[in-house]
Design a protein around this motif. Structure first.
Motif, short mmCIF file in Angstrom:
data_model
loop_
_atom_site.label_atom_id
_atom_site.label_comp_id
_atom_site.label_asym_id
_atom_site.label_seq_id
_atom_site.Cartn_x
_atom_site.Cartn_y
_atom_site.Cartn_z
N VAL A 64 3.38 4.47 7.14
CA VAL A 64 3.76 5.67 7.74
C VAL A 64 4.53 6.79 6.48
N ALA B 169 6.63 -8.10 4.85
CA ALA B 169 6.09 -8.16 3.63
C ALA B 169 4.70 -7.81 3.55
N LEU B 170 3.87 -8.19 4.54
CA LEU B 170 2.45 -7.76 4.42
C LEU B 170 2.43 -6.27 4.64
N LEU C 163 2.90 -4.79 1.47
CA LEU C 163 1.95 -5.14 0.49
C LEU C 163 0.59 -4.28 0.70
N VAL C 164 0.30 -4.06 1.78
CA VAL C 164 -1.02 -3.33 2.11
C VAL C 164 -0.78 -2.01 2.08
N SER D 99 1.11 -0.22 0.20
CA SER D 99 1.52 0.57 -1.13
C SER D 99 0.05 0.86 -1.88
N GLY D 100 -1.17 0.29 -1.43
CA GLY D 100 -2.46 0.56 -1.78
C GLY D 100 -2.97 1.62 -1.02
N ARG E 42 -6.22 2.19 -0.18
CA ARG E 42 -7.48 1.71 0.13
C ARG E 42 -7.19 0.28 1.23
N ARG E 43 -8.23 0.08 1.95
CA ARG E 43 -8.29 -1.31 2.38
C ARG E 43 -7.11 -1.54 3.60
N LEU F 144 -6.71 -4.47 5.91
CA LEU F 144 -6.58 -5.76 5.39
C LEU F 144 -5.14 -6.33 6.14
N LEU G 204 -4.75 -10.22 7.09
CA LEU G 204 -3.85 -11.11 6.67
C LEU G 204 -2.74 -11.67 7.61
N GLY H 222 -8.31 -12.90 1.97
CA GLY H 222 -7.42 -11.70 1.81
C GLY H 222 -6.77 -11.75 0.44
N VAL I 47 -6.68 -8.14 -1.69
CA VAL I 47 -5.48 -7.45 -2.21
C VAL I 47 -5.60 -7.02 -3.63
N LEU J 75 -6.52 -3.55 -4.18
CA LEU J 75 -6.06 -2.47 -3.36
C LEU J 75 -5.55 -1.28 -4.47
N GLY J 76 -4.88 -1.45 -5.46
CA GLY J 76 -4.43 -0.38 -6.07
C GLY J 76 -5.18 -0.23 -7.55
N ARG K 119 0.75 -8.29 -5.84
CA ARG K 119 0.41 -8.42 -4.47
C ARG K 119 -0.27 -9.92 -4.17
N ILE L 132 2.44 -16.98 0.22
CA ILE L 132 2.87 -16.66 1.92
C ILE L 132 1.80 -17.51 2.38
N ARG M 256 11.52 12.32 6.97
CA ARG M 256 10.35 11.99 7.71
C ARG M 256 10.26 13.37 8.61
#
Lengths: 215, 245, 226
Positions: free
Chosen positions: A76, A147-148, A151-152, A154-155, A157-158, A161, A165, B133, B137, B140-141, B150, B157, C99
């Motif tokens: 968000v 954490a995930l 991780l997800v 910041s991209g 796409r996808r 995921l 994960l 997964g 990842v 992703l970028g 990533r 993990i 925000r």
């Protein structure tokens, strides 16, 4: 500015934003309620069947809700373009802990809500050991989700995921949580398992978090 | 990448490894299909073990490599470690899928079912999901280093979580069914079977090593930075503050 | 003017003024480049930015302004070279950063709170003339108003380096004047500002330097002669 003050500032920001928009609450609470009611329909209506599936329903609801909550960690923020400013203002460690505390609170409330609903609708009051599961299990899941979630998100796409994960990695919380919430199951081994899960995920997520923030 | 990728050139070490892999594979094939007798209970279907077990072993070895290489990458930020992790991860996912598929095909005639809720099976499926997964990842970028960081995080993990997943499933299983009867390879093996299995494990390990080596070199080609012409050395740019009115 | 680096670098010390802080470099990039899709965005850059300075960054779309600013702010990791920044660096893209569900006063206070300066929020709102819209939600503001709110948050957070990406595009004339006033206040406190814009004319007059990105190179110009 000391690290603990910064952690609290991040937490306060999360609470302020939630109070202003109630985003996590309005997405998670109806979702959990629907999940529990539908689970009752799927597994019931015989009281013996409902009692047998009550514990699993609580933890499956928490685990799946973790995916929804995970999008609030960074997804968000990135969508609203507030992530860059947040990263600039806060050290990675404080950002991790502040976000972790917010996710922990959200998952803890989710667990409480699901437990209460199941206890009433399934007529299956949980044993005392369920509280330990609620505290440790949601902490472990919160570390994983924090954490995930970064991780997800910041991209671009996808996005799906995150579920792919979080769900497999949440398996120990699901099993240990279910056993600790089932009356009559020896609690100690599962309590140790749940605490180990939370400690390991907290440590590893903390360690890899700064690398996840880098772009 | 617009430049065509040339297949990596073989080195003497490659040729030695290829020869060793071919020899080990031949020995394993003869031992597994000719020398080893069919299982007294399971018949010919048991011969799947000579592929199923080495595939699972190679998968676990690959995932351990991913863990080590991921930690090394995050510590050194050297993309060579990331390429090792990626190559091992790809092979590991393939081998896990192969092990699960063969286990299922083997289980059908032996257990009468395609799937059982056995701890090792569940752990292996969780591994497959986690490392699928891990590979996802990476896409992703747009930035190479970001993808690597990533992936390394998921590699770490995911792997440290595996023992907890495994023990939780073992305990869960014990609770519901005290004695497991679903482990045919726990029985004492005939000497010829054991030899065939050992040869197959060696052959798979060598072949896996060969595949990973070639893949690492291919990934290195993809990572190769284009030569940047910079005839003029950069001059330092200094911004100072003028006195404000 | 092809490459004005020597002319500007000659000013170190002489024009730096009596205040000690203006001589201190807030940001030092040494041999810094960033690869995008395997290719460098621009040739390696050596850049020193003194505290209290205002540097305008120009260049065509895709020339790498945003990359330079995000890298200067520490959000992007350099592919080569090193970055040293003393103090807190912020990157703000136009009116983004807050925000949407929060009120103007709430968002500025929360953001300043992250820097431990929650109490500075009220004064910052006053500087930007936002007292009247303090209770409005950020998400309901116009683009220009959002820039003002973001500037208020940045002012309250008091960074050492502020990288503003295209704040002028959506501002009216009074908005640009207010922007310049905020920048003066920030710079008086020692904050260095990198400001990327496609409308340099409005802001060059008060600037200390002008970085121009073109042809894969970053060059420094005197803002007056530009």
């Amino acid at each position: 500015m000391s690290p603990s003050v910064q952690v609290l500032a991040v937490l306060r920001r999360e609470l302020d934003v939630e109070r202003a928009g109630r985003e996590v609450m309005v997405t998670t609470a109806p979702y959990v309620a629907a999940f529990v009611v539908l689970a009752g329909l799927a597994f019931g209506p015989a009281p013996s069947e409902l009692a047998r599936t009550a514990a699993g329903t609580v933890w499956l609801a928490v685990l799946v809700a973790a995916v929804t909550v995970g999008h609030s960690v960074a997804g968000v923020e990135i969508a609203e373009q507030s992530w860059d400013l947040l990263r600039g203002l806060v050290d990675p460690g404080a950002l991790f802990l502040g976000k972790l505390l917010a996710v922990w609170a959200a998952l803890g409330l989710t667990w409480l809500f699901a437990s209460a609903l199941v206890a009433v609708l399934f007529d299956a009051p949980p044993p005392g050991s369920a509280v330990w599961a609620g505290v440790c299990g949601t902490l472990g899941l919160a570390a994983l989700t924090t954490a995930l979630g970064v991780l997800v998100a910041s991209g671009a796409r996808r996005r799906g995921l995150l579920a792919a994960l979080v769900l497999p990695a949440g398996l120990p919380a699901l099993l240990a949580g279910t056993q600790l919430t089932t009356p009559g199951v020896p609690a100690l081994p599962w309590a140790v398992m749940m605490a180990t899960y939370a400690a390991v995920l907290l440590t590893v997520s903390w360690a890899v978090f700064p690398a996840l923030l880098e772009e | 990448m617009t430049a065509p990728l040339h297949p990596p050139r073989s080195t003497p070490a490659d040729r030695t490894l290829t020869a060793a892999t071919a020899a080990a594979s031949l020995v394993a094939l003869v031992l597994a299909l000719v020398v080893a007798p069919p299982d007294a209970v399971q018949g010919q279907a048991q011969r799947l073990m000579y592929v199923h077990v080495p595939a699972a072993w190679l998968a676990y070895a690959c995932f351990a490599t991913v863990l080590v290489a991921s930690v090394a990458y995050l510590l050194t930020r050297d993309l060579r470690w990331d390429r090792r992790a990626q190559a091992a991860g790809e092979l590991g996912v393939g081998m896990t899928a192969l092990a699960i598929a063969l286990g299922s095909i083997w289980g059908r005639p032996v257990w009468g079912t395609w799937w059982v809720w056995d701890p090792r099976l569940i752990t292996t499926v969780v591994l497959l999901l986690v490392y699928a997964g891990y590979l996802s990842v990476r896409g992703l970028g747009d930035d190479r280093g970001t993808g690597a960081r990533r992936a390394a995080a998921v590699g770490i993990i995911g792997f440290v979580n595996v023992p907890i997943v495994h023990f939780s499933v073992v305990w869960w299983r014990t609770l519901h069914q005290p004695a497991t009867v679903l482990s045919p390879d726990q029985a004492v093996l005939d000497g010829r079977m054991a030899a065939a299995l050992l040869a197959a494990v060696v052959a798979f390990t060598l072949a896996g090593w060969l595949v990973v080596r070639r893949r690492i070199r291919q990934l290195a080609l993809l990572d190769a930075e284009p030569a940047v012409a910079d005839p003029e050395p950069a001059r330092p740019l200094v911004v100072t503050a003028k006195p404000q009115p | 003017m092809g490459h004005g680096a020597t002319a500007v670098s000659g000013q170190v010390g002489s024009d730096a003024g009596p205040d000690a802080h203006v001589r201190v470099a807030v940001l030092e990039l040494a041999g810094v480049s960033r690869l995008h899709a395997g290719r460098p965005v621009w040739a390696p850059v050596d850049l020193r930015v003194a505290s209290g300075s205002l540097c305008i960054v120009t260049g065509d779309n895709g020339s790498g302004k945003t990359t330079l600013l995000r890298l200067a702010a520490g959000l992007l990791r350099p592919s080569t070279g090193s970055r040293i920044c003393t103090g807190r660096a912020l990157y703000v893209r136009a009116g983004a950063g807050l925000r949407g569900v929060q009120t103007v006063a709430g968002a500025v206070a929360t953001t300043a709170g992250l820097a431990g300066r929650r109490s500075a929020a009220t004064a910052a709102l006053a500087v930007l003339g936002l007292d009247g819209s303090a209770t409005r939600r950020v998400g309901t503001l116009s683009a220009g108003e959002r820039v003002r709110v973001t500037l208020a948050a940045a002012l309250a957070a008091q960074p050492s380096l502020l990288c503003l990406d295209e704040p002028t595009g959506v501002l009216d004339e009074r908005g640009v004047d207010d922007l310049l006033a905020v920048l003066r206040q920030l710079r008086a406190g020692g904050c260095a500002v990198l400001l990327a814009t496609h409308q340099p004319a409005a802001v060059l007059a008060g600037a200390d330097a002008h970085l121009h990105l073109a042809g894969g190179r970053v060059s420094l110009h005197d803002p007056v002669s530009a």
